[in-house]
Design an enzyme around this catalytic site. Sequence first.
Site, mmCIF file in Angstrom:
data_model
loop_
_atom_site.group_PDB
_atom_site.id
_atom_site.type_symbol
_atom_site.label_atom_id
_atom_site.label_comp_id
_atom_site.label_asym_id
_atom_site.label_seq_id
_atom_site.Cartn_x
_atom_site.Cartn_y
_atom_site.Cartn_z
ATOM 1 N N ASP A 126 0.729 -1.208 -0.043
ATOM 2 C CA ASP A 126 -0.013 0.083 0.272
ATOM 3 C C ASP A 126 0.961 1.194 0.199
ATOM 4 O OD1 ASP A 126 0.836 -0.128 2.622
ATOM 5 O OD2 ASP A 126 -0.955 -0.171 3.541
ATOM 6 N N GLU A 127 2.324 1.049 0.285
ATOM 7 C CA GLU A 127 3.157 2.267 0.712
ATOM 8 C C GLU A 127 3.118 3.142 -0.983
ATOM 9 O OE1 GLU A 127 6.482 2.010 2.753
ATOM 10 O OE2 GLU A 127 5.599 0.695 4.078
ATOM 11 N N TYR A 152 12.164 2.868 -0.669
ATOM 12 C CA TYR A 152 11.555 1.475 -0.731
ATOM 13 C C TYR A 152 10.148 1.620 -1.490
ATOM 14 C CZ TYR A 152 8.273 -2.174 0.754
ATOM 15 O OH TYR A 152 7.676 -3.147 0.599
ATOM 16 N N LYS A 156 8.911 -0.201 -5.425
ATOM 17 C CA LYS A 156 7.856 -1.137 -5.350
ATOM 18 C C LYS A 156 6.830 -0.326 -6.442
ATOM 19 C CE LYS A 156 7.003 -4.274 -3.368
ATOM 20 N NZ LYS A 156 7.552 -5.735 -3.565
#
Length: 345
Positions: A126-127, A152, A156
């Site tokens: 979800d980030e 990060y 993603k």
Amino acid sequence: MRLVVTGGAGFIGANFVRTVVRQFPDAHVTVLDSMTYAANRASLADLPSDRVELVEADCADTAATDQLVAGLTGPGDAVVHFAAESHNDNSLASPGAFVHSNIVGTYAVLEACRRHDVRLHHVSTDEVYGDLQLDDPAKFTPDTAYNPSSPYSATKAGADMLVRAWVRSFGVRATISNCSNNYGPYQHVEKFIPRQITNILSGHRPRLYGSGANVRDWIHVSDHNSAVLRILERGEPGRTYLIGADGERSNLQVMRMICELMGVGGSDTAGGDPGFDHVTDRPGHDLRYAIDSTATREELGWQPQHTDLREGLRQTIDWYRDNRDWWEPVKARVETRYAQTERVL
Ligand code: NAD
Ligand code: TDX
């Protein structure tokens, strides 16, 4: 069914492999894992060797990945791609490894799946959507624009974009899932919940970043993995599925729950010792994540089962208490690293 599970010696991947072995007696799993600091052979050691094979290789190594994917010739065979550098704090110190594993690694997995026309499920987070205000009534949906904050989450997000492009341009049969924060057994002690539990078990004080107002949307790892299995079974190639269990809590709330369950500290509201320390905040710290998983639930008939966070934490605490051999060898190294930047406020 034959599966290649990348990152299967890490936290979520190992739980996934264990579930597959338990639920599908005819399944064979090849774990492709480069065995970074985050991997642990012990997470898979008790599984039958005729059903689970561990191949130590970098998924960005095109030859190694291609060779394993080429063996997936059956109609139910698939690659489940968990492999990634996964810790935000590390991505601030050393982003290069994140670009390599998360972007170049996903590219190599996609190319292998394209070459051999193999079904792929890509596990994301979800980030990629960035963060929400604490009082924002909205949650993340599959239509939320990507707005990653850290190296990060940016890598993603980049990986997700590659998957979408490979679906559209080359017809790769891939699905994507974006899940919220996982907790449960076999999670590396660098992460929030296991770090606090193992600090207490080893006689050290738990560490809360800043005020602890940041909110995370907790889901038990078993629920994440049951959703991934459901997507493999019923998901439509090209689609993105959001996975969450309506588990929003502030870090302070989770910290208090852990301390209470482990009998540490008194009441911080009454001015006594809470049993934990507030420490330096994470730079760029995302404020809040929250997943709306309605579409996934309605379309795939999936429901999370472990929605009592307190009970899930109690079981997780028991697991770390009963499995000291699993985490003790790496605990000191993790804390030495944190000590280089962390200061008690
Ligand atoms: P983890 O760090 O515990 O495990 C990652 C595994 O991938 C490790 O075994 C590591 O050795 C392996 N790996 C790393 N780079 C590799 C490479 N280049 N080639 C092969 N193997 C490599 O991570 P996790 O928490 O289990 O997360 C798994 C996946 O789920 C990640 O893609 C992560 O982004 C995603 N995710 C995690 C969460 C969470 O809360 N932990 C939530 C949503 C999504
Ligand atoms: O000691 C700590 N104290 C603390 O307050 C640590 C390690 C963390 N925190 C805070 C930071 C976050 O607000 O707790 C929250 C959770 O931290 P992490 O466990 O590092 O997770 P997070 O950064 O939210 O990212 C996680 O969820 C999404 C996973 O690590 C990612 O892989 C996943 O994609």
